[in-house]
Design a protein around this motif. Structure first.
Motif, PDB file in Angstrom:
ATOM      1  N   TRP A 154       0.846  -1.213   0.000  1.00 37.85           N
ATOM      2  CA  TRP A 154       0.000   0.000   0.000  1.00 37.85           C
ATOM      3  C   TRP A 154       0.876   1.256   0.000  1.00 37.85           C
ATOM      4  O   TRP A 154       0.660   2.180  -0.799  1.00 37.85           O
ATOM      5  CB  TRP A 154      -0.910  -0.037   1.217  1.00 37.85           C
ATOM      6  CG  TRP A 154      -1.891   1.086   1.300  1.00 37.85           C
ATOM      7  CD1 TRP A 154      -2.686   1.574   0.283  1.00 37.85           C
ATOM      8  CD2 TRP A 154      -2.200   1.868   2.448  1.00 37.85           C
ATOM      9  NE1 TRP A 154      -3.476   2.606   0.742  1.00 37.85           N
ATOM     10  CE2 TRP A 154      -3.194   2.801   2.074  1.00 37.85           C
ATOM     11  CE3 TRP A 154      -1.754   1.856   3.767  1.00 37.85           C
ATOM     12  CZ2 TRP A 154      -3.736   3.721   2.976  1.00 37.85           C
ATOM     13  CZ3 TRP A 154      -2.281   2.752   4.670  1.00 37.85           C
ATOM     14  CH2 TRP A 154      -3.258   3.687   4.269  1.00 37.85           C
ATOM     15  N   ASN A 155       1.860   1.297   0.892  1.00 37.16           N
ATOM     16  CA  ASN A 155       2.769   2.447   0.932  1.00 37.16           C
ATOM     17  C   ASN A 155       3.603   2.541  -0.344  1.00 37.16           C
ATOM     18  O   ASN A 155       3.892   3.640  -0.839  1.00 37.16           O
ATOM     19  CB  ASN A 155       3.687   2.337   2.150  1.00 37.16           C
ATOM     20  CG  ASN A 155       2.951   2.562   3.462  1.00 37.16           C
ATOM     21  OD1 ASN A 155       2.024   3.358   3.527  1.00 37.16           O
ATOM     22  ND2 ASN A 155       3.343   1.839   4.495  1.00 37.16           N
ATOM     23  N   HIS A 156       3.988   1.396  -0.878  1.00 41.90           N
ATOM     24  CA  HIS A 156       4.793   1.365  -2.096  1.00 41.90           C
ATOM     25  C   HIS A 156       4.014   1.956  -3.279  1.00 41.90           C
ATOM     26  O   HIS A 156       4.544   2.791  -4.028  1.00 41.90           O
ATOM     27  CB  HIS A 156       5.200  -0.070  -2.392  1.00 41.90           C
ATOM     28  CG  HIS A 156       5.927  -0.248  -3.686  1.00 41.90           C
ATOM     29  ND1 HIS A 156       7.170   0.294  -3.934  1.00 41.90           N
ATOM     30  CD2 HIS A 156       5.573  -0.903  -4.824  1.00 41.90           C
ATOM     31  CE1 HIS A 156       7.558  -0.015  -5.159  1.00 41.90           C
ATOM     32  NE2 HIS A 156       6.611  -0.745  -5.715  1.00 41.90           N
ATOM     33  N   TYR A 157       2.774   1.543  -3.438  1.00 42.59           N
ATOM     34  CA  TYR A 157       1.969   2.055  -4.552  1.00 42.59           C
ATOM     35  C   TYR A 157       1.697   3.551  -4.413  1.00 42.59           C
ATOM     36  O   TYR A 157       1.720   4.291  -5.395  1.00 42.59           O
ATOM     37  CB  TYR A 157       0.644   1.298  -4.645  1.00 42.59           C
ATOM     38  CG  TYR A 157       0.781  -0.142  -5.072  1.00 42.59           C
ATOM     39  CD1 TYR A 157       1.709  -0.519  -6.041  1.00 42.59           C
ATOM     40  CD2 TYR A 157      -0.001  -1.145  -4.510  1.00 42.59           C
ATOM     41  CE1 TYR A 157       1.844  -1.841  -6.432  1.00 42.59           C
ATOM     42  CE2 TYR A 157       0.120  -2.461  -4.900  1.00 42.59           C
ATOM     43  CZ  TYR A 157       1.043  -2.810  -5.861  1.00 42.59           C
ATOM     44  OH  TYR A 157       1.172  -4.111  -6.253  1.00 42.59           O
ATOM     45  N   ARG A 158       1.447   3.998  -3.183  1.00 46.92           N
ATOM     46  CA  ARG A 158       1.168   5.425  -2.977  1.00 46.92           C
ATOM     47  C   ARG A 158       2.396   6.287  -3.227  1.00 46.92           C
ATOM     48  O   ARG A 158       2.261   7.490  -3.501  1.00 46.92           O
ATOM     49  CB  ARG A 158       0.642   5.650  -1.565  1.00 46.92           C
ATOM     50  CG  ARG A 158      -0.766   5.097  -1.333  1.00 46.92           C
ATOM     51  CD  ARG A 158      -1.348   5.587  -0.022  1.00 46.92           C
ATOM     52  NE  ARG A 158      -0.496   5.246   1.102  1.00 46.92           N
ATOM     53  CZ  ARG A 158      -0.612   5.782   2.306  1.00 46.92           C
ATOM     54  NH1 ARG A 158      -1.529   6.713   2.536  1.00 46.92           N
ATOM     55  NH2 ARG A 158       0.191   5.395   3.289  1.00 46.92           N
ATOM     56  N   SER A 159       3.583   5.689  -3.112  1.00 49.23           N
ATOM     57  CA  SER A 159       4.797   6.460  -3.368  1.00 49.23           C
ATOM     58  C   SER A 159       5.106   6.580  -4.857  1.00 49.23           C
ATOM     59  O   SER A 159       5.957   7.377  -5.244  1.00 49.23           O
ATOM     60  CB  SER A 159       5.990   5.803  -2.655  1.00 49.23           C
ATOM     61  OG  SER A 159       6.293   4.544  -3.236  1.00 49.23           O
ATOM     62  N   CYS A 160       4.431   5.791  -5.684  1.00 45.11           N
ATOM     63  CA  CYS A 160       4.655   5.846  -7.131  1.00 45.11           C
ATOM     64  C   CYS A 160       3.858   7.003  -7.742  1.00 45.11           C
ATOM     65  O   CYS A 160       2.744   7.294  -7.318  1.00 45.11           O
ATOM     66  CB  CYS A 160       4.231   4.529  -7.792  1.00 45.11           C
ATOM     67  SG  CYS A 160       5.150   3.088  -7.215  1.00 45.11           S
ATOM     68  N   HIS A 161       4.447   7.628  -8.725  1.00 45.86           N
ATOM     69  CA  HIS A 161       3.784   8.778  -9.355  1.00 45.86           C
ATOM     70  C   HIS A 161       2.834   8.311 -10.449  1.00 45.86           C
ATOM     71  O   HIS A 161       3.183   7.497 -11.302  1.00 45.86           O
ATOM     72  CB  HIS A 161       4.827   9.723  -9.953  1.00 45.86           C
ATOM     73  CG  HIS A 161       4.221  10.856 -10.726  1.00 45.86           C
ATOM     74  ND1 HIS A 161       3.550  11.896 -10.115  1.00 45.86           N
ATOM     75  CD2 HIS A 161       4.171  11.090 -12.079  1.00 45.86           C
ATOM     76  CE1 HIS A 161       3.117  12.725 -11.043  1.00 45.86           C
ATOM     77  NE2 HIS A 161       3.479  12.262 -12.239  1.00 45.86           N
ATOM     78  N   CYS A 162       1.614   8.860 -10.403  1.00 50.15           N
ATOM     79  CA  CYS A 162       0.631   8.626 -11.460  1.00 50.15           C
ATOM     80  C   CYS A 162      -0.300   9.832 -11.495  1.00 50.15           C
ATOM     81  O   CYS A 162      -0.895  10.188 -10.474  1.00 50.15           O
ATOM     82  CB  CYS A 162      -0.161   7.343 -11.213  1.00 50.15           C
ATOM     83  SG  CYS A 162      -1.366   6.980 -12.524  1.00 50.15           S
ATOM     84  N   PRO A 163      -0.438  10.482 -12.640  1.00 52.98           N
ATOM     85  CA  PRO A 163      -1.237  11.710 -12.703  1.00 52.98           C
ATOM     86  C   PRO A 163      -2.753  11.479 -12.670  1.00 52.98           C
ATOM     87  O   PRO A 163      -3.514  12.428 -12.488  1.00 52.98           O
ATOM     88  CB  PRO A 163      -0.816  12.318 -14.048  1.00 52.98           C
ATOM     89  CG  PRO A 163      -0.401  11.139 -14.880  1.00 52.98           C
ATOM     90  CD  PRO A 163       0.208  10.155 -13.929  1.00 52.98           C
ATOM     91  N   ARG A 164      -3.214  10.267 -12.843  1.00 50.13           N
ATOM     92  CA  ARG A 164      -4.652  10.015 -12.906  1.00 50.13           C
ATOM     93  C   ARG A 164      -5.297  10.157 -11.526  1.00 50.13           C
ATOM     94  O   ARG A 164      -4.812   9.590 -10.544  1.00 50.13           O
ATOM     95  CB  ARG A 164      -4.929   8.626 -13.475  1.00 50.13           C
ATOM     96  CG  ARG A 164      -4.387   8.417 -14.879  1.00 50.13           C
ATOM     97  CD  ARG A 164      -4.795   7.075 -15.424  1.00 50.13           C
ATOM     98  NE  ARG A 164      -4.194   6.822 -16.732  1.00 50.13           N
ATOM     99  CZ  ARG A 164      -4.407   5.737 -17.456  1.00 50.13           C
ATOM    100  NH1 ARG A 164      -5.207   4.795 -16.983  1.00 50.13           N
ATOM    101  NH2 ARG A 164      -3.830   5.585 -18.632  1.00 50.13           N
ATOM    102  N   PRO A 165      -6.401  10.894 -11.432  1.00 45.34           N
ATOM    103  CA  PRO A 165      -7.044  11.125 -10.127  1.00 45.34           C
ATOM    104  C   PRO A 165      -7.541   9.841  -9.460  1.00 45.34           C
ATOM    105  O   PRO A 165      -7.595   9.759  -8.239  1.00 45.34           O
ATOM    106  CB  PRO A 165      -8.228  12.038 -10.475  1.00 45.34           C
ATOM    107  CG  PRO A 165      -7.868  12.652 -11.792  1.00 45.34           C
ATOM    108  CD  PRO A 165      -7.054  11.633 -12.522  1.00 45.34           C
ATOM    109  N   ILE A 166      -7.886   8.843 -10.259  1.00 46.42           N
ATOM    110  CA  ILE A 166      -8.444   7.614  -9.698  1.00 46.42           C
ATOM    111  C   ILE A 166      -7.374   6.717  -9.087  1.00 46.42           C
ATOM    112  O   ILE A 166      -7.691   5.744  -8.387  1.00 46.42           O
ATOM    113  CB  ILE A 166      -9.221   6.844 -10.795  1.00 46.42           C
ATOM    114  CG1 ILE A 166     -10.161   5.816 -10.177  1.00 46.42           C
ATOM    115  CG2 ILE A 166      -8.244   6.167 -11.764  1.00 46.42           C
ATOM    116  CD1 ILE A 166     -11.045   5.108 -11.170  1.00 46.42           C
ATOM    117  N   TYR A 167      -6.116   7.048  -9.308  1.00 43.06           N
ATOM    118  CA  TYR A 167      -5.030   6.149  -8.908  1.00 43.06           C
ATOM    119  C   TYR A 167      -5.031   5.880  -7.400  1.00 43.06           C
ATOM    120  O   TYR A 167      -4.932   4.720  -6.970  1.00 43.06           O
ATOM    121  CB  TYR A 167      -3.688   6.727  -9.337  1.00 43.06           C
ATOM    122  CG  TYR A 167      -2.513   5.896  -8.883  1.00 43.06           C
ATOM    123  CD1 TYR A 167      -2.214   4.685  -9.498  1.00 43.06           C
ATOM    124  CD2 TYR A 167      -1.703   6.306  -7.823  1.00 43.06           C
ATOM    125  CE1 TYR A 167      -1.145   3.911  -9.081  1.00 43.06           C
ATOM    126  CE2 TYR A 167      -0.637   5.548  -7.402  1.00 43.06           C
ATOM    127  CZ  TYR A 167      -0.358   4.348  -8.039  1.00 43.06           C
ATOM    128  OH  TYR A 167       0.700   3.585  -7.608  1.00 43.06           O
TER     129      TYR A 167
END
Length: 254
Positions: A96-109
């Motif tokens: 969970w922390n790993h995914y949140r640290s990744c950059h993605c411009p989409r609001p739904i991410y």
């Protein structure tokens, strides 16, 4: 009482464990329990484990019959799942922390990150429920727990593949490309195998043909093993990471 000082590394580390070791241990617990229960049922409780309401020849026990029908299988499965559950929750938080640290411009991410984390937790809780409430003790609760488990597991695997594609993590390094490739293949295999298993299960109930339940049991094994393999891809995701317990720096103690 006197406080005995604990041995520390130079950086104040109390405990250090490679994440790859944690991943292997977490997967090996249910794998050992699964193999033990199936093999023990075949050698020592064959008639009870392979019996069905159709009373036709059957040569493999279903997972429910293998893990909850008799002892010591039931005790061993509960021990293995209980031991592996805490690391599974820890790994869920790490992802969970790993995914949140990744950059993605989409609001739904971020919402997908939270949904994937929630599904991971639900999968673990459902596995604990179906483990400690066997089909022989309360069939209804065991059945509902299994349905929740498989639905959460498939949804979690699917959203995991979606998150990796959205962040394009599979383009970063050879290890991450390999991890993403295996995640896709294992999800597809798991979904296909489960779909065929459902069809075979209903065929068995409708026609009571000899050996059909054996095919269903074997497909069940493939579903479980591919689920374990999917979680084992953490080996590539966090191969250079460590789980560390250390003392706080002196200036941060209160």
């Amino acid at each position: 009482m006197f406080q005995v000082p604990l041995p520390l590394d130079r950086d104040g580390t109390l405990f250090r464990l490679r994440f790859t070791t944690l991943a292997v241990g977490t997967v090996c617990c249910p794998l050992f329990g699964f193999l033990f229960c199936v093999i023990w049922s075949l050698f020592f409780h064959f008639n009870e484990a392979t019996d069905t309401h159709c009373k036709v020849p059957n040569y493999l026990p279903s997972i429910s019959a293998a893990i909850g029908g008799a002892t010591p299988e039931r005790y061993m499965w509960r021990l293995c799942i209980g031991v592996h559950s805490a690391p599974r929750f820890l790994v869920a938080v790490v992802y969970w922390n790993h995914y949140r640290s990744c950059h993605c411009p989409r609001p739904i991410y971020l919402r997908l990150c939270n949904a994937t984390f929630a599904l991971n937790l639900v999968e673990n809780f459902a596995l604990l429920l179906l483990t400690y409430v066997s089909s022989s003790e309360n069939y209804a609760i065991h059945e509902y727990a299994f349905i929740i488990f498989i639905a959460a597991a498939l949804s979690h695997m699917f959203l995991t593949c979606v998150l990796w594609r959205m962040t394009k993590k599979h383009t970063v390094s050879p290890e991450e490309r390999k991890s993403y490739k295996w995640k896709q293949q294992l999800f597809g295999f798991n979904f296909l195998t489960f779909s065929v298993a459902v069809c075979v299960y209903f065929r068995h109930n409708w026609y009571c043909e000899p050996g059909v339940y054996t095919v269903f049991a074997f497909l069940e094994y493939l579903v479980v093993l591919s689920n374990m393999a999917f979680h084992m891809t953490a080996w590539w995701d966090f191969g250079n990471k460590e789980l560390v317990v250390s003392s706080q720096p002196e200036d941060k103690r209160f």
